[in-house]
Design an enzyme around this catalytic site. Structure first.
Site, PDB file in Angstrom:
ATOM      1  N   ASN A 327       0.814  -1.230   0.000  1.00 26.00           N
ATOM      2  CA  ASN A 327       0.000   0.000   0.000  1.00 26.00           C
ATOM      3  C   ASN A 327       0.844   1.275   0.000  1.00 26.00           C
ATOM      4  O   ASN A 327       0.307   2.368   0.134  1.00 26.00           O
ATOM      5  CB  ASN A 327      -0.892   0.049   1.250  1.00 26.00           C
ATOM      6  CG  ASN A 327      -1.804  -1.153   1.333  1.00 26.00           C
ATOM      7  OD1 ASN A 327      -2.269  -1.634   0.304  1.00 26.00           O
ATOM      8  ND2 ASN A 327      -2.031  -1.654   2.536  1.00 26.00           N
ATOM      9  N   TYR A 380      11.412   3.031   6.300  1.00 32.27           N
ATOM     10  CA  TYR A 380      12.138   3.471   7.505  1.00 32.27           C
ATOM     11  C   TYR A 380      13.284   2.489   7.830  1.00 32.27           C
ATOM     12  O   TYR A 380      14.422   2.905   8.100  1.00 32.27           O
ATOM     13  CB  TYR A 380      11.143   3.535   8.665  1.00 32.27           C
ATOM     14  CG  TYR A 380      11.677   4.112   9.957  1.00 32.27           C
ATOM     15  CD1 TYR A 380      11.841   5.489  10.112  1.00 32.27           C
ATOM     16  CD2 TYR A 380      11.968   3.291  11.044  1.00 32.27           C
ATOM     17  CE1 TYR A 380      12.300   6.024  11.314  1.00 32.27           C
ATOM     18  CE2 TYR A 380      12.420   3.819  12.251  1.00 32.27           C
ATOM     19  CZ  TYR A 380      12.582   5.193  12.378  1.00 32.27           C
ATOM     20  OH  TYR A 380      13.028   5.708  13.571  1.00 32.27           O
TER      21      TYR A 380
HETATM   22  N1  NAD Z   1      11.090   8.166  19.335  1.00 36.66           N
HETATM   23  C1  NAD Z   1      11.556   6.940  19.180  1.00 36.66           C
HETATM   24  O1  NAD Z   1      11.131   5.995  19.868  1.00 36.66           O
HETATM   25  C2  NAD Z   1      12.661   6.670  18.184  1.00 36.66           C
HETATM   26  C3  NAD Z   1      13.130   5.352  18.085  1.00 36.66           C
HETATM   27  C4  NAD Z   1      14.141   5.069  17.196  1.00 36.66           C
HETATM   28  C5  NAD Z   1      14.697   6.082  16.432  1.00 36.66           C
HETATM   29  N2  NAD Z   1      14.242   7.347  16.542  1.00 36.66           N
HETATM   30  C6  NAD Z   1      14.879   8.375  15.695  1.00 36.66           C
HETATM   31  O2  NAD Z   1      15.266   9.483  16.495  1.00 36.66           O
HETATM   32  C7  NAD Z   1      15.236  10.681  15.707  1.00 36.66           C
HETATM   33  C8  NAD Z   1      14.392  11.741  16.422  1.00 36.66           C
HETATM   34  O3  NAD Z   1      13.099  11.220  16.622  1.00 36.66           O
HETATM   35  P1  NAD Z   1      11.991  11.914  17.544  1.00 36.66           P
HETATM   36  O4  NAD Z   1      11.225  10.819  18.183  1.00 36.66           O
HETATM   37  O5  NAD Z   1      12.602  12.956  18.406  1.00 36.66           O
HETATM   38  O6  NAD Z   1      11.068  12.562  16.402  1.00 36.66           O
HETATM   39  P2  NAD Z   1      10.253  13.926  16.393  1.00 36.66           P
HETATM   40  O7  NAD Z   1       9.301  13.794  15.267  1.00 36.66           O
HETATM   41  O8  NAD Z   1       9.726  14.251  17.757  1.00 36.66           O
HETATM   42  O9  NAD Z   1      11.386  15.013  16.019  1.00 36.66           O
HETATM   43  C9  NAD Z   1      12.034  15.002  14.786  1.00 36.66           C
HETATM   44  C10 NAD Z   1      12.465  16.429  14.441  1.00 36.66           C
HETATM   45  O10 NAD Z   1      13.064  16.399  13.140  1.00 36.66           O
HETATM   46  C11 NAD Z   1      12.542  17.489  12.407  1.00 36.66           C
HETATM   47  N3  NAD Z   1      12.563  17.228  10.965  1.00 36.66           N
HETATM   48  C12 NAD Z   1      11.847  16.294  10.293  1.00 36.66           C
HETATM   49  N4  NAD Z   1      12.073  16.423   8.968  1.00 36.66           N
HETATM   50  C13 NAD Z   1      12.955  17.442   8.802  1.00 36.66           C
HETATM   51  C14 NAD Z   1      13.547  18.054   7.684  1.00 36.66           C
HETATM   52  N5  NAD Z   1      13.272  17.638   6.438  1.00 36.66           N
HETATM   53  N6  NAD Z   1      14.400  19.085   7.868  1.00 36.66           N
HETATM   54  C15 NAD Z   1      14.691  19.533   9.109  1.00 36.66           C
HETATM   55  N7  NAD Z   1      14.143  18.987  10.226  1.00 36.66           N
HETATM   56  C16 NAD Z   1      13.284  17.952  10.075  1.00 36.66           C
HETATM   57  C17 NAD Z   1      11.115  17.623  12.901  1.00 36.66           C
HETATM   58  O11 NAD Z   1      10.553  18.889  12.593  1.00 36.66           O
HETATM   59  C18 NAD Z   1      11.282  17.382  14.389  1.00 36.66           C
HETATM   60  O12 NAD Z   1      11.569  18.559  15.107  1.00 36.66           O
HETATM   61  C19 NAD Z   1      14.690  10.275  14.343  1.00 36.66           C
HETATM   62  O13 NAD Z   1      15.768  10.063  13.451  1.00 36.66           O
HETATM   63  C20 NAD Z   1      13.974   8.965  14.633  1.00 36.66           C
HETATM   64  O14 NAD Z   1      13.887   8.140  13.492  1.00 36.66           O
HETATM   65  C21 NAD Z   1      13.221   7.672  17.400  1.00 36.66           C
END
Ligand code: NAD
Length: 474
Positions: A327, A380
């Site tokens: 999808n 992802y």
């Molecule tokens: N939260 C979890 O459990 C988890 C687990 C594994 C990995 N991660 C990774 O940790 C990192 C942070 O995650 P999070 O949970 O804080 O996410 P979040 O969505 O709370 O924060 C992500 C930030 O990145 C910014 N962002 C997204 N696209 C962007 C772009 N094109 N240009 C500039 N800024 C951009 C967003 O505006 C946001 O402020 C990510 O890489 C995520 O994949 C998170």
């Protein structure tokens, strides 16, 4: 988002009820209250054991003493003579292990020098040291096993038995997680002893509260880090992408806590939140979409002209657009690949040409989703596994510049991203881990700060899971 069950099960009523009903009782983790200390182990007892052929007691004793620890030694164990001889050589006083009945005098951490393991029989020396003491490991206690890198351990039997420690640590961490205690393995390549003090401090401290069951490899450092344990990032310029909120905001604040001047990037629509976050520690904000065609050039130019270059780069910005592959529309594939992966490569290419200072350290945020995979996350998962491959591939190039590149793979972390999950999967994500709970953004920030700092000199091309030993992909 708060974990209400964790709060409840740690209340007086919750403890009784969860005990009666056989429900999980996740421990309350003790996290660091502030910045790195000069003598973080002051007034703490750390027990040091060794195999009968251990080679690393001297650097371990020196590092423990400099960190302020009171070093205890087990009265009769295979490595006693080696520990005593090394202590005499480096001038560190040893205390005999206190009586188990003497409450409060026991060690808060156990360190075992497992170098010199030459086959299955010598693994018994680790058993003999740790088995009688398991019950004495306190809540939030620490166990660190330090071995040779398997490839440097000797013949096939030595390499295999040394590698056996990885399975030991993964199993043992699952046994002691209930009390919030952690167990990790440091594999030291030849010459890596010179860089042992930083990882030792990190793994024995509350800065690593959510890391357990992990193996980290240490190699001979490209350059000496010196005694840089206090404000280790003073005078450094650090770039953090996705710094407005969540994990990125916490990373930015923690790098600033250790002295860095932070430059935070986030999307133009997050400019207000970015400004608010960065104002707390005098950070500088760049409202910029990292996938914009001119983003790499603008970042490189801004960093070199305004700040004289960058010393720390943290690629944190990331998104999910989950759909089963059948999808998944192409734009959802492209968007995730571009933000989480493509942008990192393009920005680094620009920085390598202009703006990246000598000795720079980079940290990329991966995910356990890139290790275990999740249905609905082919896009992802590809990016997060790609990031792990990228740090492995780039390590030699970064080392040539006196720096390093590593990744952190978070498990389930309490952020806006995970708050959107349905209740069932969210509860499973939290509890199916040795520490029985989700992590906090600060847990990722602490690991990133460690890897970005001179404490991690000798760590390059590695991925450190920060997941409370989540059972996914473990
Ligand atoms: N939260 C979890 O459990 C988890 C687990 C594994 C990995 N991660 C990774 O940790 C990192 C942070 O995650 P999070 O949970 O804080 O996410 P979040 O969505 O709370 O924060 C992500 C930030 O990145 C910014 N962002 C997204 N696209 C962007 C772009 N094109 N240009 C500039 N800024 C951009 C967003 O505006 C946001 O402020 C990510 O890489 C995520 O994949 C998170």
């Amino acid at each position: 988002m708060t974990d209400r069950y964790l709060e409840f099960s740690n209340s007086a009523l919750g403890k009784t009820l969860s005990g009666l009903l056989g429900l999980p009782s996740p421990p309350r983790l003790v996290r660091a209250a502030g910045a790195y200390a000069a003598r973080p182990l002051e007034a703490r007892g750390v027990m040091l054991g060794s195999t009968s052929a251990g080679e690393m007691a001297s650097p371990l004793l020196t590092a423990l003493a400099e960190a302020g620890a009171t070093v205890q030694v087990a009265p009769s164990h295979a490595g006693l003579l080696r520990v005593k001889a090394s202590a005499a050589a480096v001038g560190v006083a040893l205390k005999t292990e206190p009586n188990p009945e003497d409450k409060g005098a026991g060690a808060s951490a156990y360190v075992f020098d497992a170098s010199g393991i030459d086959g299955p029989a010598r693994l018994r020396e680790l058993y003999d040291f740790l088995q009688p003491r398991v019950g004495r490991i306190p809540a939030n206690g620490r166990v660190l096993i330090v071995s040779r890198a398997p490839a440097d351990a000797g013949d096939a039997a030595a390499q295999a038995a040394t590698q056996g420690l990885r399975g030991f640590i993964r199993s043992f961490a699952k046994e002691i997680g209930k009390k919030g205690a952690t167990a990790n393995l440091l594999e030291v390549g030849r010459g890596g002893e010179a860089a042992i003090a930083g990882p030792l401090r990190f793994f024995l401290s509350p800065h690593s509260a959510y890391i357990t069951g992990q193996t980290l490899a240490l190699t001979a450092p490209a350059r000496a880090s010196g005694d840089l344990f206090l404000s280790p990032l003073a005078g450094k310029v650090a770039l953090v992408t996705g710094a407005a909120r969540g994990i990125g905001a916490s990373i930015a604040a923690t790098l600033a806590r250790e002295g860095a001047q932070v430059v935070g990037i986030d999307r133009p629509q997050e400019e207000g939140a970015l400004g608010e976050t960065l104002a707390r520690f005098d950070g500088y904000g760049l409202a910029l979409d990292i996938t914009a065609p001119d983003a790499p050039q603008r970042i490189a130019q801004e960093l070199s002209t305004r700040f004289g270059g960058v010393d720390i780069v943290v690629h944190n910005a990331g998104i999910t657009r989950d759909k089963m592959l059948k999808n998944m529309a192409p734009h959802l594939w492209d968007m995730v690949l571009d933000v989480n992966f493509g942008a990192i490569l393009r920005i680094n290419d620009a920085l390598l040409k202009q703006g990246l200072n000598d000795g720079a350290r980079m940290v990329c945020i991966s995910s356990i989703g890139g290790i275990a995979g999740n249905a609905g996350q082919t896009n992802y998962g590809a990016t997060k596994a790609g990031v792990i491959g990228y740090v492995e591939a780039m390590a030699a190039q970064m080392a040539k510049r006196g720096g390093a590149i590593n990744a952190v793979a978070p498990g389930f972390i309490e952020t806006a991203m995970t708050a959107q999950m349905p209740t069932g999967p969210r509860e499973v994500g939290r509890r199916l881990a040795s520490l029985g709970q989700g992590g906090l953004p600060i847990d990722i920030a602490e690991a990133v700060t460690f890897l970005a700092s001179p404490l991690a000199t000798g760590v390059n091309g590695r991925t450190l899971r920060v997941c409370g030993q989540n059972f996914v992909g473990a």
